[in-house]
Scaffold this motif. Sequence first.
Motif, PDB file in Angstrom:
ATOM      1  N   THR A 148      -2.722 -15.480  12.088  1.00  8.74           N
ATOM      2  CA  THR A 148      -2.476 -14.916  10.768  1.00  8.74           C
ATOM      3  C   THR A 148      -2.597 -16.042   9.758  1.00  8.74           C
ATOM      4  O   THR A 148      -1.823 -17.008   9.806  1.00  8.74           O
ATOM      5  N   ALA A 149      -3.578 -15.953   8.888  1.00  3.78           N
ATOM      6  CA  ALA A 149      -3.757 -16.984   7.870  1.00  3.78           C
ATOM      7  C   ALA A 149      -2.567 -16.967   6.911  1.00  3.78           C
ATOM      8  O   ALA A 149      -2.123 -15.903   6.478  1.00  3.78           O
ATOM      9  N   THR A 150      -2.040 -18.131   6.602  1.00  2.00           N
ATOM     10  CA  THR A 150      -0.900 -18.214   5.691  1.00  2.00           C
ATOM     11  C   THR A 150      -1.347 -18.330   4.240  1.00  2.00           C
ATOM     12  O   THR A 150      -0.560 -18.100   3.326  1.00  2.00           O
ATOM     13  N   ASN A 151      -2.632 -18.694   4.046  1.00  5.32           N
ATOM     14  CA  ASN A 151      -3.184 -18.890   2.702  1.00  5.32           C
ATOM     15  C   ASN A 151      -2.398 -19.924   1.901  1.00  5.32           C
ATOM     16  O   ASN A 151      -2.298 -19.839   0.679  1.00  5.32           O
ATOM     17  N   LYS A 152      -1.817 -20.865   2.603  1.00 10.49           N
ATOM     18  CA  LYS A 152      -1.124 -21.964   1.943  1.00 10.49           C
ATOM     19  C   LYS A 152      -1.082 -23.156   2.886  1.00 10.49           C
ATOM     20  O   LYS A 152      -1.335 -23.028   4.086  1.00 10.49           O
ATOM     21  N   LYS A 153      -0.752 -24.295   2.327  1.00 12.84           N
ATOM     22  CA  LYS A 153      -0.703 -25.511   3.125  1.00 12.84           C
ATOM     23  C   LYS A 153       0.704 -25.753   3.675  1.00 12.84           C
ATOM     24  O   LYS A 153       1.705 -25.323   3.109  1.00 12.84           O
ATOM     25  N   GLY A 154       0.728 -26.442   4.796  1.00 11.33           N
ATOM     26  CA  GLY A 154       1.983 -26.827   5.423  1.00 11.33           C
ATOM     27  C   GLY A 154       1.680 -27.855   6.488  1.00 11.33           C
ATOM     28  O   GLY A 154       0.540 -28.326   6.609  1.00 11.33           O
ATOM     29  N   TYR A 155       2.686 -28.187   7.292  1.00 10.11           N
ATOM     30  CA  TYR A 155       2.497 -29.216   8.312  1.00 10.11           C
ATOM     31  C   TYR A 155       2.145 -28.597   9.661  1.00 10.11           C
ATOM     32  O   TYR A 155       2.897 -27.794  10.208  1.00 10.11           O
ATOM     33  N   CYS A 156       0.990 -28.970  10.172  1.00  9.65           N
ATOM     34  CA  CYS A 156       0.498 -28.481  11.460  1.00  9.65           C
ATOM     35  C   CYS A 156       1.344 -29.064  12.598  1.00  9.65           C
ATOM     36  O   CYS A 156       1.633 -30.267  12.610  1.00  9.65           O
ATOM     37  N   PHE A 157       1.706 -28.223  13.559  1.00 13.32           N
ATOM     38  CA  PHE A 157       2.546 -28.707  14.656  1.00 13.32           C
ATOM     39  C   PHE A 157       1.759 -29.611  15.605  1.00 13.32           C
ATOM     40  O   PHE A 157       2.351 -30.382  16.372  1.00 13.32           O
ATOM     41  N   VAL A 158       0.448 -29.565  15.554  1.00 14.27           N
ATOM     42  CA  VAL A 158      -0.381 -30.391  16.432  1.00 14.27           C
ATOM     43  C   VAL A 158      -0.646 -31.765  15.828  1.00 14.27           C
ATOM     44  O   VAL A 158      -0.413 -32.791  16.457  1.00 14.27           O
ATOM     45  N   CYS A 159      -1.137 -31.784  14.585  1.00 13.54           N
ATOM     46  CA  CYS A 159      -1.535 -33.063  13.985  1.00 13.54           C
ATOM     47  C   CYS A 159      -0.531 -33.606  12.975  1.00 13.54           C
ATOM     48  O   CYS A 159      -0.669 -34.733  12.509  1.00 13.54           O
ATOM     49  N   VAL A 187       4.265 -16.846  22.440  1.00 15.90           N
ATOM     50  CA  VAL A 187       4.532 -18.223  22.024  1.00 15.90           C
ATOM     51  C   VAL A 187       3.719 -18.491  20.763  1.00 15.90           C
ATOM     52  O   VAL A 187       2.500 -18.287  20.751  1.00 15.90           O
ATOM     53  N   GLY A 188       4.370 -18.914  19.702  1.00 16.39           N
ATOM     54  CA  GLY A 188       3.650 -19.104  18.448  1.00 16.39           C
ATOM     55  C   GLY A 188       4.022 -20.381  17.726  1.00 16.39           C
ATOM     56  O   GLY A 188       5.097 -20.945  17.944  1.00 16.39           O
ATOM     57  N   ASN A 189       3.107 -20.802  16.861  1.00 17.09           N
ATOM     58  CA  ASN A 189       3.372 -21.968  16.019  1.00 17.09           C
ATOM     59  C   ASN A 189       2.302 -22.041  14.930  1.00 17.09           C
ATOM     60  O   ASN A 189       1.292 -21.335  14.989  1.00 17.09           O
ATOM     61  N   TYR A 190       2.549 -22.910  13.951  1.00 24.34           N
ATOM     62  CA  TYR A 190       1.611 -23.069  12.845  1.00 24.34           C
ATOM     63  C   TYR A 190       0.685 -24.253  13.100  1.00 24.34           C
ATOM     64  O   TYR A 190       1.149 -25.357  13.400  1.00 24.34           O
ATOM     65  N   LEU A 191      -0.599 -24.003  12.992  1.00 20.64           N
ATOM     66  CA  LEU A 191      -1.558 -25.083  13.174  1.00 20.64           C
ATOM     67  C   LEU A 191      -2.723 -24.932  12.206  1.00 20.64           C
ATOM     68  O   LEU A 191      -2.873 -23.900  11.546  1.00 20.64           O
ATOM     69  N   CYS A 192      -3.539 -25.958  12.132  1.00 24.94           N
ATOM     70  CA  CYS A 192      -4.643 -25.995  11.173  1.00 24.94           C
ATOM     71  C   CYS A 192      -5.622 -24.846  11.387  1.00 24.94           C
ATOM     72  O   CYS A 192      -6.013 -24.552  12.526  1.00 24.94           O
ATOM     73  N   MET A 193      -6.019 -24.223  10.291  1.00 27.72           N
ATOM     74  CA  MET A 193      -7.083 -23.228  10.355  1.00 27.72           C
ATOM     75  C   MET A 193      -8.399 -23.895  10.748  1.00 27.72           C
ATOM     76  O   MET A 193      -9.219 -23.319  11.455  1.00 27.72           O
ATOM     77  N   ASN A 194      -8.590 -25.109  10.275  1.00 25.31           N
ATOM     78  CA  ASN A 194      -9.827 -25.839  10.502  1.00 25.31           C
ATOM     79  C   ASN A 194      -9.657 -26.806  11.671  1.00 25.31           C
ATOM     80  O   ASN A 194      -8.981 -27.833  11.553  1.00 25.31           O
TER      81      ASN A 194
END
Length: 217
Positions: A148-159, A187-194
């Motif tokens: 699900t695109a958040t359409n905003k910036k935040g901190y990626c859990f991976v990088c 299992v979910g988390n926020y990560l970079c779209m790109n």
Amino acid sequence: MCEPFIRNHQYNFIKNQAESVLNALRTVGDPKILESVRFSAQTKVAELFPAVTDNRKTMLDSISDLKTTDDFQTYLQALEPYLIEFPQITEKQIRKLFPKNKKLKVPDLAQIDLRYVSCLSWTDISTNKMFIVYSVGGQFVGVEGRYTATNKKGYCFVCSRYEELALFSAISKKRPANASPDYYKSVGNYLCMNGHECNKNMTDVTSLEKFIDSVQG
């Protein structure tokens, strides 16, 4: 012949440390503080490769000698022959990782410089799915899930960088003992779209590997 020993995330870490030295040169007037920054960068890079004691160590240690932007570029270019490529993978191999997706859209592998890849990730907007391919112990694993695109910036859990994010949710294959037939866990988390930007930013694969393990079981 150069024997590759630097993984993409380690290269990114070294690059960040080199940038910290350059930034200190531009902004710090106290020689003692500058020397501390140089020593810290050199020490942190050395800790990545405790077994390296030959001329490669001398090359890595020269991070403390950086003085100009040209030095920075020369230092990074000297590291490039030592980068370990993400293992070669074919479209057929990727499709086997996701057998239920008969119409899987695979990225153009010929356009990807595998030296700068820690994991392959891409989205399919037609199915609203995100796919991750990673190499664990010489074996490829694939993780897929809804995004699900958040359409905003935040901190990626991976990088851990501030980028455009998506909420990625995958069904875990782990099942507790005596689980009912209809049991499932997401299992979910926020990560970079790109995925390309994520690979450029990644300096540690620990969070990524924990996430994959929580899904793969």
